[in-house]
Design a protein around this motif. Structure first.
Motif, short mmCIF file in Angstrom:
data_model
loop_
_atom_site.label_atom_id
_atom_site.label_comp_id
_atom_site.label_asym_id
_atom_site.label_seq_id
_atom_site.Cartn_x
_atom_site.Cartn_y
_atom_site.Cartn_z
N ASP A 90 0.84 -1.19 0.00
CA ASP A 90 0.00 0.00 0.00
C ASP A 90 0.88 1.25 0.00
N SER A 117 -5.40 5.44 -12.38
CA SER A 117 -5.82 4.16 -11.78
C SER A 117 -4.90 3.03 -12.21
N GLU A 118 -4.53 3.01 -13.48
CA GLU A 118 -3.61 2.00 -13.99
C GLU A 118 -2.27 2.06 -13.24
N THR A 119 -1.79 3.27 -12.99
CA THR A 119 -0.52 3.45 -12.28
C THR A 119 -0.63 3.00 -10.83
N VAL A 120 -1.71 3.37 -10.18
CA VAL A 120 -1.92 2.94 -8.79
C VAL A 120 -1.96 1.41 -8.74
N ASP A 121 -2.77 0.80 -9.58
CA ASP A 121 -2.94 -0.65 -9.56
C ASP A 121 -1.66 -1.41 -9.89
N ALA A 122 -0.81 -0.82 -10.73
CA ALA A 122 0.44 -1.48 -11.10
C ALA A 122 1.48 -1.45 -9.98
N ASN A 123 1.33 -0.50 -9.06
CA ASN A 123 2.36 -0.30 -8.05
C ASN A 123 1.91 -0.53 -6.61
N ALA A 150 -1.45 -1.73 -3.66
CA ALA A 150 -2.73 -2.35 -3.33
C ALA A 150 -3.00 -2.10 -1.85
N ALA A 206 -4.24 2.95 -1.48
CA ALA A 206 -4.28 2.87 -2.95
C ALA A 206 -5.71 3.10 -3.44
N GLU A 207 -6.67 2.49 -2.79
CA GLU A 207 -8.07 2.68 -3.16
C GLU A 207 -8.50 4.12 -2.89
N LYS A 220 -7.29 6.42 -5.70
CA LYS A 220 -8.14 6.36 -6.89
C LYS A 220 -9.47 7.06 -6.66
#
Length: 131
Positions: free
Chosen positions: A6, A89-95, A97, A101-102, A105
């Motif tokens: 996270d 969102s793609e960047t958050v999800d790739a790096n 959780a 992180a949620e 977004k």
């Protein structure tokens, strides 16, 4: 494969911001708009974004400013905000959780919705914000 963690500190914020703006700079829709404002001098913008997201996602109150006014007169439409959100969102999800992180977004979604709403409002009335 390393486990994804996270967002917890400034180093994580820097990873998020640097990764995200790396994608933005390469994006055919967003890149030219950002470059027209930043004009190759990305360091001050990135530093401001580190501070902004650090304030938003941690208890470190390092950002001072008003985030909306610099965006008000940009040549953007709804599609730009959709692309921005998709890349974010793609960047958050790739790096990352986890809860933060949620939250990142969710906050980005809220900010994009509010910014587009305000931009649309001021354009329709040819007016300036009061502050």
């Amino acid at each position: 494969m390393a486990s994804v963690k996270d967002i917890k500190d400034l180093e994580d914020i820097k990873l998020l911001v640097n990764s995200f703006y790396g994608k933005v700079r390469e994006d055919e829709l967003l890149g030219p708009i950002f470059e027209s404002v930043v004009q190759g001098n990305w360091e001050p913008h990135l530093n401001k974004m580190y501070s902004f997201w650090q304030t938003v996602l941690t208890e470190d109150m390092t950002y001072r400013g008003r985030p909306f006014p610099p965006h008000m007169k940009l040549p953007v439409e709804q599609k730009h905000f959709e692309r921005w959100l998709g890349l974010f969102s793609e960047t958050v999800d790739a790096n990352f959780a986890g809860v933060k992180a949620e939250e990142a977004k969710w906050r980005a979604q809220r900010m994009a919705t509010m910014f587009w709403s305000k931009i649309s409002y001021f354009r329709s009335r040819s007016s300036e914000p009061l502050f």
